[in-house]
Design a protein around this motif. Structure first.
Motif, mmCIF file in Angstrom:
data_model
loop_
_atom_site.group_PDB
_atom_site.id
_atom_site.type_symbol
_atom_site.label_atom_id
_atom_site.label_comp_id
_atom_site.label_asym_id
_atom_site.label_seq_id
_atom_site.Cartn_x
_atom_site.Cartn_y
_atom_site.Cartn_z
ATOM 1 N N LEU A 118 51.847 69.401 -119.171
ATOM 2 C CA LEU A 118 52.400 68.851 -117.934
ATOM 3 C C LEU A 118 52.781 67.391 -118.097
ATOM 4 C CD1 LEU A 118 49.604 70.634 -117.127
ATOM 5 C CD2 LEU A 118 50.472 70.198 -114.842
ATOM 6 N N THR A 119 53.989 67.028 -117.651
ATOM 7 C CA THR A 119 54.374 65.640 -117.378
ATOM 8 C C THR A 119 55.111 65.648 -116.044
ATOM 9 O OG1 THR A 119 56.372 65.926 -118.737
ATOM 10 C CG2 THR A 119 54.508 64.804 -119.771
ATOM 11 N N VAL A 120 54.357 65.608 -114.971
ATOM 12 C CA VAL A 120 54.934 65.709 -113.630
ATOM 13 C C VAL A 120 54.777 64.405 -112.855
ATOM 14 C CG1 VAL A 120 54.658 68.208 -113.501
ATOM 15 C CG2 VAL A 120 52.792 66.739 -112.744
ATOM 16 N N THR A 121 54.376 63.330 -113.530
ATOM 17 C CA THR A 121 54.090 62.006 -112.975
ATOM 18 C C THR A 121 52.859 62.053 -112.074
ATOM 19 O OG1 THR A 121 55.422 62.018 -110.925
ATOM 20 C CG2 THR A 121 56.555 61.479 -112.993
ATOM 21 N N GLU A 122 52.313 60.897 -111.794
ATOM 22 C CA GLU A 122 51.075 60.821 -111.024
ATOM 23 C C GLU A 122 51.193 61.541 -109.681
ATOM 24 O OE1 GLU A 122 51.258 56.837 -113.375
ATOM 25 O OE2 GLU A 122 52.664 58.241 -112.470
ATOM 26 N N LYS A 123 52.338 61.383 -109.026
ATOM 27 C CA LYS A 123 52.472 61.950 -107.683
ATOM 28 C C LYS A 123 52.601 63.461 -107.689
ATOM 29 C CE LYS A 123 57.456 60.940 -107.600
ATOM 30 N NZ LYS A 123 58.498 60.111 -106.963
ATOM 31 N N GLY A 124 52.924 64.063 -108.833
ATOM 32 C CA GLY A 124 53.100 65.502 -108.895
ATOM 33 C C GLY A 124 51.811 66.293 -108.775
ATOM 34 N N TYR A 125 50.670 65.613 -108.869
ATOM 35 C CA TYR A 125 49.387 66.305 -108.815
ATOM 36 C C TYR A 125 48.896 66.528 -107.388
ATOM 37 C CZ TYR A 125 49.156 65.901 -113.832
ATOM 38 O OH TYR A 125 49.427 66.026 -115.168
ATOM 39 N N ARG A 126 49.528 65.871 -106.412
ATOM 40 C CA ARG A 126 49.167 66.033 -104.994
ATOM 41 C C ARG A 126 47.685 65.738 -104.769
ATOM 42 N NH1 ARG A 126 53.817 68.568 -102.541
ATOM 43 N NH2 ARG A 126 55.283 68.830 -104.270
ATOM 44 N N ALA A 127 47.195 64.670 -105.392
ATOM 45 C CA ALA A 127 45.795 64.294 -105.235
ATOM 46 C C ALA A 127 45.618 63.385 -104.029
ATOM 47 C CB ALA A 127 45.283 63.599 -106.494
ATOM 48 N N VAL A 129 43.690 58.566 -115.276
ATOM 49 C CA VAL A 129 42.392 58.390 -115.917
ATOM 50 C C VAL A 129 41.671 59.731 -115.947
ATOM 51 C CG1 VAL A 129 40.164 57.242 -115.775
ATOM 52 C CG2 VAL A 129 42.238 55.998 -115.170
ATOM 53 N N GLY A 130 41.269 60.172 -117.150
ATOM 54 C CA GLY A 130 40.617 61.472 -117.269
ATOM 55 C C GLY A 130 41.504 62.588 -116.776
ATOM 56 N N ASN A 131 42.763 62.606 -117.261
ATOM 57 C CA ASN A 131 43.733 63.531 -116.678
ATOM 58 C C ASN A 131 43.314 64.993 -116.780
ATOM 59 O OD1 ASN A 131 44.270 63.773 -119.444
ATOM 60 N ND2 ASN A 131 46.255 62.763 -119.328
ATOM 61 N N GLY A 132 42.584 65.352 -117.812
ATOM 62 C CA GLY A 132 42.118 66.728 -117.918
ATOM 63 C C GLY A 132 41.126 67.076 -116.822
ATOM 64 N N ALA A 133 40.171 66.188 -116.585
ATOM 65 C CA ALA A 133 39.185 66.423 -115.530
ATOM 66 C C ALA A 133 39.840 66.415 -114.155
ATOM 67 C CB ALA A 133 38.089 65.362 -115.600
ATOM 68 N N VAL A 134 40.826 65.541 -113.974
ATOM 69 C CA VAL A 134 41.559 65.504 -112.699
ATOM 70 C C VAL A 134 42.245 66.831 -112.444
ATOM 71 C CG1 VAL A 134 43.527 64.467 -111.498
ATOM 72 C CG2 VAL A 134 41.883 62.997 -112.682
ATOM 73 N N LEU A 135 42.963 67.328 -113.449
ATOM 74 C CA LEU A 135 43.684 68.585 -113.287
ATOM 75 C C LEU A 135 42.727 69.740 -113.036
ATOM 76 C CD1 LEU A 135 46.361 70.103 -113.307
ATOM 77 C CD2 LEU A 135 46.133 70.325 -115.793
ATOM 78 N N LYS A 136 41.631 69.769 -113.746
ATOM 79 C CA LYS A 136 40.653 70.841 -113.562
ATOM 80 C C LYS A 136 40.129 70.858 -112.129
ATOM 81 C CE LYS A 136 36.261 72.657 -115.315
ATOM 82 N NZ LYS A 136 35.194 72.516 -116.345
ATOM 83 N N ARG A 137 39.798 69.691 -111.605
ATOM 84 C CA ARG A 137 39.281 69.630 -110.232
ATOM 85 C C ARG A 137 40.316 70.136 -109.233
ATOM 86 N NH1 ARG A 137 37.120 64.201 -106.957
ATOM 87 N NH2 ARG A 137 36.872 65.255 -104.940
#
Length: 461
Positions: free
Chosen positions: A118-127, A180-188
């Protein structure tokens, strides 16, 4: 006009595109992916002779990349601009082009696919601002109620569900965005969406979410770049991307199943990405933002112009040495002094023409990961992070004066600025109240607030 690049052009690529089958899905097939992960994937396949790592590239909104590359059979070129003459290389690893939502879940569910990047930029994660999924987001709400997901998180969960139904093997979901910790962010985010959707599966439990750190400067392609590419390549390439010679990829070695041998193409596989990631985010990315905002405020069109300004170059250097370096515990083999010097040298490359306004985009989601961690750490140590505060103040000045703001919070920022009391203190007070950017600890910190007022006053003089 020269004929357009296509499979019939017989342009040399490191792999034969006709021999590649799809084993990898990439969400967010913009210029960065094509100049970075796709290059690593092609070189890895060339080094090993594996033909199972063709890429299915997904655009989340625009049809631009598909329109550029589909007539070219997925082929494109990477134009490298260093201090010498430019060089060019055709890339053939992209074998399919999709525009979400059509075909995306089905491709993720394909048993032949074992990795999604994934390279969807920070905003693409909808966090949400404090972490976790933003359930107030309209896209997330729509995906929870729909069988055709349009958000990245929704697509991943739907793909995992479909894999569970078909009996496909486990999947690795590899974030390559500056988080920061993009894998853990995506998993959550994926787990929270799946729980809300009521679709937890064995596939979800088996999925792996390694973190990674990526680095390569990839400015927007211009018409002049296309002309140079045509001259060097001998064919017209509508999808050419521009990049500096430097590239780096550090990946946590935690995969659910097969993967490309990216280490054969120069990637670093490690048990801990965090030290590499923090050094890059806090040194390179933070300095990039500082130069973008200060440079734009001074009328510089590119980062290279900004870093040639002796005062701005000194401020960038001081940000790294005085504020950032004391917060870092570098990994073995990374000399922070040399790294900082290389950052400024790369930024000074006049051939890249990386626009200050491009780097300044999405400041509301970039500041927390690039600058605010450094500020917190220095404040906790009893220090005054003056240069990091200057970068934040420059962002405040920029969003209050720019004719257009390219930011997911653009409307809110315009409203906040419009309602702010007069003077630097009023603007600081108003923007510190944007909870999506500043948590309570920074809003309430008198030292940080005073630094912002001082630096903003100087920028406004």
């Amino acid at each position: 006009m020269t004929e357009r690049l296509s499979r019939d052009s017989k342009v040399a690529t490191a792999v034969n595109p006709d021999e590649l089958s799809i084993g990898l899905v990439h969400l967010g097939i913009g210029a960065f992916h094509r100049a970075h992960q796709a290059v690593y994937t092609e070189l890895a396949a060339a080094a090993t002779g594996e033909t199972t790592w063709g890429i299915s590239g997904v655009s989340q909104r625009s049809t631009t990349v598909r329109d550029q590359l589909a007539p070219q059979d997925g082929l494109y070129s990477v134009l490298e601009r260093g201090l010498g003459d430019p060089t060019i290389q055709a890339i053939g690893s992209v074998r399919e082009l999709l525009v979400a939502p059509e075909g995306v879940v089905e491709r993720i569910a394909d048993p032949a696919v074992s990795v999604v990047t994934l390279t969807v930029t920070e905003k693409g994660y909808r966090a949400a601002p404090g972490g976790g999924l933003d359930f107030a987001d309209e896209g997330i709400q729509a995906d929870l109620a729909s069988a055709t997901p349009r958000t990245v998180v929704g697509q991943l969960v739907a793909g995992l569900e479909a894999r569970a139904r078909s009996g496909a093997g486990p999947l690795t979901l590899l974030s390559c965005d500056n988080l920061v910790g993009n894998g853990a962010v995506l998993k959550r985010l994926v787990h929270e969406f799946a729980e809300a959707k009521g679709c937890a599966t064995e596939q979800l439990a088996a999925a792996r979410f390694p973190s990674s750190m990526v680095d390569r400067i990839v400015p927007a392609t211009t018409d002049a770049d296309r002309v140079d590419a045509e001259r060097l390549l001998g064919w017209r390439d509508e999808g050419v991307v521009v990049a500096e010679p430097f590239r780096q990829w550090v990946i946590e070695n935690d995969f659910a199943a097969a993967r490309p041998a990216w280490e054969q193409a120069g990637a670093i596989l490690t048990d801990d990405v965090a030290p590499w990631e923090q050094a890059k985010l806090r040194m390179l990315n933070a300095t990039h933002s500082l130069l973008a905002y200060l440079g734009a405020l001074r009328g510089y069109a590119t980062i290279a112009e900004a870093v040639r300004d002796e005062e701005l170059a000194r401020l960038a250097q001081d940000l790294m040495t005085e504020d950032v370096v004391p917060t870092l515990d570098p990994p073995a083999g990374l000399d922070l002094t040399s790294y900082g010097e290389s950052v400024l040298q790369r930024f000074a490359n006049p051939a890249l023409k990386h626009r200050t306004t491009q780097v300044a985009m999405d400041g509301s989601v970039k500041l927390p990961v690039r600058l605010l961690g450094t500020i917190r750490d220095r404040l906790a140590a009893g220090a005054e992070p003056r240069h990091a505060a200057l970068a934040v103040a420059a962002w405040m000045r920029y969003v209050s004066t720019a004719s257009e703001i390219d930011d997911p919070l653009a409307e809110k920022l315009r409203t906040v600025v419009g309602e702010a009391k007069a003077g630097p203190a009023g603007l600081v007070e108003a923007l510190l109240g944007v909870e999506q950017v500043f948590a309570a600890d920074l809003r309430e910190n008198a030292t940080f607030r005073a630094l912002l007022v001082t630096e903003l006053a100087a920028l406004s003089a």
